[in-house]
Scaffold this motif. Structure first.
Motif, mmCIF file in Angstrom:
data_model
loop_
_atom_site.group_PDB
_atom_site.id
_atom_site.type_symbol
_atom_site.label_atom_id
_atom_site.label_comp_id
_atom_site.label_asym_id
_atom_site.label_seq_id
_atom_site.Cartn_x
_atom_site.Cartn_y
_atom_site.Cartn_z
ATOM 1 N N ASP A 139 -4.992 2.463 3.119
ATOM 2 C CA ASP A 139 -4.329 1.161 3.143
ATOM 3 C C ASP A 139 -5.121 0.127 3.942
ATOM 4 N N VAL A 144 -1.301 -3.040 6.529
ATOM 5 C CA VAL A 144 -1.321 -1.707 7.133
ATOM 6 C C VAL A 144 -0.867 -1.754 8.594
ATOM 7 N N GLY A 169 0.787 -1.225 0.000
ATOM 8 C CA GLY A 169 0.000 0.000 0.000
ATOM 9 C C GLY A 169 0.818 1.273 0.000
#
Length: 146
Positions: free
Chosen positions: A113, A121, A65
């Protein structure tokens, strides 16, 4: 896959160091701390860019991400430069308001994310996300200082 794992471990350690610097800088309102974090963020930007170039952007973004990508380190480097400039000229009010703005942007990266890469994340949330929250709290608390 080995590149993604090595990168995420390296950036977790890096984020802890960078988070400590950002937190100390906003609490102490110290120009020198933001100078150090600027240099570190640019260095980490280059390191993360090299990892991304060798492994391919698509693989890294889909697995990790935005929050530990070169984009995040570029935003942190720009934020640190603005903070350093404001604190050098004793514009504390402006520095705290920029702290609020940039912490909201970086927290938004974490939220994006959380929806996009789910479990990855947690790496950035635990390593540097706490620093964004502290920056937001101190920025709001000190936003009207002269």
């Amino acid at each position: 896959m080995l590149g993604v794992t090595a990168y995420s471990v390296l950036m977790c350690i890096v984020n802890i160091l960078l988070g400590i610097l950002l937190t100390l800088g906003i609490i102490q309102q110290g120009k020198s701390v933001f100078g150090i974090s600027t240099v570190m963020a640019w260095l980490f930007f280059v390191i993360s860019l090299l990892f991304f170039l060798t492994g391919g952007f698509v693989e890294f973004f889909t697995k990790l991400g935005l929050s530990i990508s070169p984009v995040a380190y570029l935003v942190i480097a720009i934020y640190s430069m603005f903070e350093m400039k404001d604190l050098a000229s004793l514009n504390i009010r402006s520095a705290m308001r920029k702290g609020i703005l940039f912490s909201i942007i970086l927290i938004a990266f974490l939220v994006i994310d959380a929806l996009w890469v789910k479990n990855a994340v947690y790496i950035s949330s635990f390593s540097i996300g706490w620093s964004y929250v502290v920056t937001l709290i101190f920025g709001i608390k000190n936003r009207n200082l002269e």
